[in-house]
Design a protein around this motif. Structure first.
Motif, mmCIF file in Angstrom:
data_model
loop_
_atom_site.group_PDB
_atom_site.id
_atom_site.type_symbol
_atom_site.label_atom_id
_atom_site.label_comp_id
_atom_site.label_asym_id
_atom_site.label_seq_id
_atom_site.Cartn_x
_atom_site.Cartn_y
_atom_site.Cartn_z
ATOM 1 N N PHE A 91 8.323 17.408 -5.922
ATOM 2 C CA PHE A 91 7.944 16.121 -6.491
ATOM 3 C C PHE A 91 9.157 15.207 -6.524
ATOM 4 C CE2 PHE A 91 4.348 18.528 -8.615
ATOM 5 C CZ PHE A 91 3.367 17.901 -7.867
ATOM 6 N N ASP A 92 8.873 13.889 -6.646
ATOM 7 C CA ASP A 92 9.927 12.881 -6.499
ATOM 8 C C ASP A 92 10.217 12.120 -7.773
ATOM 9 O OD1 ASP A 92 7.535 11.559 -6.658
ATOM 10 O OD2 ASP A 92 7.663 10.594 -4.706
ATOM 11 N N GLY A 93 9.856 12.671 -8.932
ATOM 12 C CA GLY A 93 10.063 11.940 -10.167
ATOM 13 C C GLY A 93 8.963 10.916 -10.385
ATOM 14 N N LYS A 94 9.137 10.071 -11.359
ATOM 15 C CA LYS A 94 8.092 9.127 -11.747
ATOM 16 C C LYS A 94 7.783 8.160 -10.616
ATOM 17 C CE LYS A 94 6.804 6.048 -15.552
ATOM 18 N NZ LYS A 94 7.248 5.445 -16.829
ATOM 19 N N GLY A 95 6.497 7.998 -10.306
ATOM 20 C CA GLY A 95 6.066 7.085 -9.265
ATOM 21 C C GLY A 95 5.863 7.779 -7.938
ATOM 22 N N ASN A 96 5.163 7.102 -7.044
ATOM 23 C CA ASN A 96 4.863 7.561 -5.681
ATOM 24 C C ASN A 96 3.982 8.807 -5.693
ATOM 25 O OD1 ASN A 96 4.906 7.018 -2.959
ATOM 26 N ND2 ASN A 96 6.688 8.278 -2.554
ATOM 27 N N THR A 97 4.513 10.015 -5.434
ATOM 28 C CA THR A 97 3.665 11.203 -5.350
ATOM 29 C C THR A 97 3.334 11.704 -6.754
ATOM 30 O OG1 THR A 97 4.672 11.832 -3.247
ATOM 31 C CG2 THR A 97 3.449 13.525 -4.432
ATOM 32 N N LEU A 98 2.046 11.787 -7.066
ATOM 33 C CA LEU A 98 1.596 12.146 -8.410
ATOM 34 C C LEU A 98 1.269 13.622 -8.547
ATOM 35 C CD1 LEU A 98 -0.891 9.181 -8.996
ATOM 36 C CD2 LEU A 98 1.541 9.298 -9.604
ATOM 37 N N ALA A 99 0.677 14.201 -7.509
ATOM 38 C CA ALA A 99 0.181 15.572 -7.605
ATOM 39 C C ALA A 99 -0.137 16.068 -6.204
ATOM 40 C CB ALA A 99 -1.078 15.621 -8.479
ATOM 41 N N HIS A 100 -0.404 17.358 -6.093
ATOM 42 C CA HIS A 100 -0.918 17.905 -4.840
ATOM 43 C C HIS A 100 -1.657 19.202 -5.110
ATOM 44 C CE1 HIS A 100 3.429 19.577 -4.656
ATOM 45 N NE2 HIS A 100 2.666 20.577 -5.042
ATOM 46 N N ALA A 101 -2.445 19.606 -4.153
ATOM 47 C CA ALA A 101 -3.208 20.848 -4.252
ATOM 48 C C ALA A 101 -3.324 21.438 -2.861
ATOM 49 C CB ALA A 101 -4.598 20.584 -4.842
ATOM 50 N N PHE A 102 -3.686 22.695 -2.799
ATOM 51 C CA PHE A 102 -3.771 23.388 -1.527
ATOM 52 C C PHE A 102 -5.200 23.810 -1.248
ATOM 53 C CE2 PHE A 102 0.527 23.737 -3.040
ATOM 54 C CZ PHE A 102 1.286 23.478 -1.912
ATOM 55 N N ALA A 103 -5.509 23.967 0.027
ATOM 56 C CA ALA A 103 -6.850 24.361 0.439
ATOM 57 C C ALA A 103 -7.190 25.747 -0.097
ATOM 58 C CB ALA A 103 -6.934 24.352 1.963
ATOM 59 N N PRO A 104 -8.479 26.034 -0.274
ATOM 60 C CA PRO A 104 -8.880 27.382 -0.732
ATOM 61 C C PRO A 104 -8.350 28.458 0.207
ATOM 62 C CG PRO A 104 -10.732 25.865 -0.800
ATOM 63 C CD PRO A 104 -9.633 25.141 -0.085
ATOM 64 N N LEU A 159 0.819 -1.215 0.000
ATOM 65 C CA LEU A 159 0.000 0.000 0.000
ATOM 66 C C LEU A 159 0.851 1.263 0.000
ATOM 67 C CD1 LEU A 159 -3.278 0.771 1.619
ATOM 68 C CD2 LEU A 159 -1.404 2.300 2.167
ATOM 69 N N ILE A 160 1.889 1.316 0.844
ATOM 70 C CA ILE A 160 2.670 2.551 0.926
ATOM 71 C C ILE A 160 3.532 2.768 -0.306
ATOM 72 C CG2 ILE A 160 2.661 2.514 3.449
ATOM 73 C CD1 ILE A 160 5.523 1.526 3.408
ATOM 74 N N ARG A 161 3.675 1.736 -1.143
ATOM 75 C CA ARG A 161 4.435 1.882 -2.386
ATOM 76 C C ARG A 161 3.544 2.303 -3.557
ATOM 77 N NH1 ARG A 161 10.127 1.741 -1.690
ATOM 78 N NH2 ARG A 161 10.595 0.277 0.006
ATOM 79 N N GLN A 162 2.236 2.370 -3.337
ATOM 80 C CA GLN A 162 1.324 2.736 -4.417
ATOM 81 C C GLN A 162 1.451 4.222 -4.758
ATOM 82 O OE1 GLN A 162 -2.708 1.733 -3.433
ATOM 83 N NE2 GLN A 162 -2.336 -0.459 -3.354
ATOM 84 N N PRO A 163 1.274 4.572 -6.039
ATOM 85 C CA PRO A 163 1.204 6.001 -6.391
ATOM 86 C C PRO A 163 0.074 6.668 -5.630
ATOM 87 C CG PRO A 163 1.391 4.640 -8.351
ATOM 88 C CD PRO A 163 1.122 3.705 -7.208
ATOM 89 N N ARG A 164 0.248 7.922 -5.247
ATOM 90 C CA ARG A 164 -0.758 8.577 -4.428
ATOM 91 C C ARG A 164 -0.660 10.092 -4.543
ATOM 92 N NH1 ARG A 164 -0.880 8.718 1.534
ATOM 93 N NH2 ARG A 164 -1.569 10.817 1.035
ATOM 94 N N CYS A 165 -1.652 10.748 -3.928
ATOM 95 C CA CYS A 165 -1.662 12.196 -3.807
ATOM 96 C C CYS A 165 -0.657 12.621 -2.747
ATOM 97 C CB CYS A 165 -3.067 12.654 -3.415
ATOM 98 S SG CYS A 165 -3.200 14.397 -2.985
ATOM 99 N N GLY A 166 -0.084 13.827 -2.927
ATOM 100 C CA GLY A 166 0.904 14.322 -1.990
ATOM 101 C C GLY A 166 0.335 15.080 -0.805
ATOM 102 N N VAL A 167 -0.990 15.214 -0.736
ATOM 103 C CA VAL A 167 -1.608 15.918 0.391
ATOM 104 C C VAL A 167 -1.649 14.985 1.600
ATOM 105 C CG1 VAL A 167 -3.728 17.002 1.234
ATOM 106 C CG2 VAL A 167 -2.968 17.383 -1.122
ATOM 107 N N PRO A 168 -1.280 15.446 2.800
ATOM 108 C CA PRO A 168 -1.321 14.586 3.993
ATOM 109 C C PRO A 168 -2.717 14.052 4.267
ATOM 110 C CG PRO A 168 -0.030 16.550 4.432
ATOM 111 C CD PRO A 168 -0.696 16.759 3.095
ATOM 112 N N ASP A 169 -2.775 12.920 4.972
ATOM 113 C CA ASP A 169 -4.040 12.258 5.261
ATOM 114 C C ASP A 169 -4.655 12.748 6.564
ATOM 115 O OD1 ASP A 169 -3.883 10.642 3.008
ATOM 116 O OD2 ASP A 169 -2.552 9.265 4.025
ATOM 117 N N ILE A 170 -5.998 12.738 6.586
ATOM 118 C CA ILE A 170 -6.714 13.054 7.816
ATOM 119 C C ILE A 170 -7.551 11.813 8.120
ATOM 120 C CG2 ILE A 170 -8.053 14.824 9.011
ATOM 121 C CD1 ILE A 170 -7.424 16.724 6.715
ATOM 122 N N ALA A 171 -8.872 11.881 8.154
ATOM 123 C CA ALA A 171 -9.690 10.696 8.389
ATOM 124 C C ALA A 171 -11.113 10.961 7.948
ATOM 125 C CB ALA A 171 -9.681 10.330 9.870
ATOM 126 N N ASP A 172 -11.841 9.900 7.569
ATOM 127 C CA ASP A 172 -13.206 9.972 7.062
ATOM 128 C C ASP A 172 -13.251 10.919 5.854
ATOM 129 O OD1 ASP A 172 -13.953 8.380 9.260
ATOM 130 O OD2 ASP A 172 -14.053 10.153 10.523
#
Length: 263
Positions: free
Chosen positions: A165-178, A77-90
């Protein structure tokens, strides 16, 4: 922390009084610690918890079996490509529940990914913003000025926002809150193989996710939600927001007026 210690004990050579951690296991542990510090708790915050507690926290968030071990499902799971925004819950919002305060939302596209025609990128972004306008009072308009509510850009490595960003793989993108004072941004890693199909990384799916962040949504624990942190391909032709996505965005933009909501 017993499970981790038992894992180490397997590799304890005869005649030594301390465990020798194999390089591959140490690499996995280092990767996990970096992952956990980037997406959940900082290094300082993590000091309050054992490694087993951190593993159980992550496994609980992603609805894995809570073993407290760095087992194969957790490593995968932790090796899967993902968003770069930190996780919260629900389904969740950023602290303070910021949102874009008007229903007319403008967006611009700063540049385009390698290997995709700009006309196709324009169509993909338009389709992605419509996903959110279909279930909210928001109306999106493409503009060609330097200032817009949301700017899309494809960037490499360190690009000035503190989240390289870390190159190809892992972190794909990110965005910031309004933010009422600064232009909203959605950044894609330019080194990814962006596509409009199952090959590489599907731009539409990642764009829908990041627009959710730009509108104020955090991550979701629901694996059927587009706001789930990790990337999973699905055919854009049949894409629909999950119930958790709709509930979250409508809670934010309808201010509790259920009679106005659409499904």
């Amino acid at each position: 922390m017993l499970p981790i210690l038992l894992t180490f004990a397997i590799f304890l050579p005869w005649g030594l009084s301390f465990p020798v951690i194999p390089p591959t296991l140490q690499d996995d542990l280092n990767f996990f610690e970096d992952y956990f510090h980037r997406f959940f708790f900082t290094t300082e915050e993590s000091q309050k918890y054992s490694l087993e507690d951190q593993l159980r926290f992550l496994q609980h968030f992603f609805r894995l079996e809570e073993t407290g071990w760095l087992d194969e499902p957790t490593k995968a799971l932790i090796r899967q490509p993902r968003c770069g925004v930190p996780d919260i819950a629900d389904y969740s919002f950023f602290p303070g529940s910021p949102k874009i305060e008007r229903n007319h939302v403008t967006y611009s596209i700063y540049n385009y990914p390698v290997g995709m025609k700009y006309e196709r990128v324009e169509k993909i972004i338009l389709k992605a913003v419509k996903i959110w306008s279909n279930v909210t009072p928001l109306k999106f308009q493409r503009v060609y000025t330097e200032r817009s509510d949301i700017e899309f850009a494809f960037l490499r490595g360190g690009h000035g926002d503190g989240f390289p960003f870390d190159g190809k793989g892992n972190t794909l993108a990110h965005a910031f809150a309004p933010n009422p004072y600064y232009q909203g941004v959605v950044h894609f890693d330019r080194d990814e193989e962006w596509s409009y199909s199952h090959e590489g990384i599907n731009l539409f799916l990642v764009a829908v996710h990041e627009i959710g962040h730009a509108l104020g949504l955090g991550h979701s624990q629901d694996p059927n939600s587009i706001m789930f942190p990790t990337y999973q391909y699905q055919d854009p032709k049949y894409f629909r927001l999950g119930d958790d996505d709709i509930k979250g965005i409508q809670t934010l933009y309808y201010s509790g007026n259920k009679s106005q909501r659409v499904s």
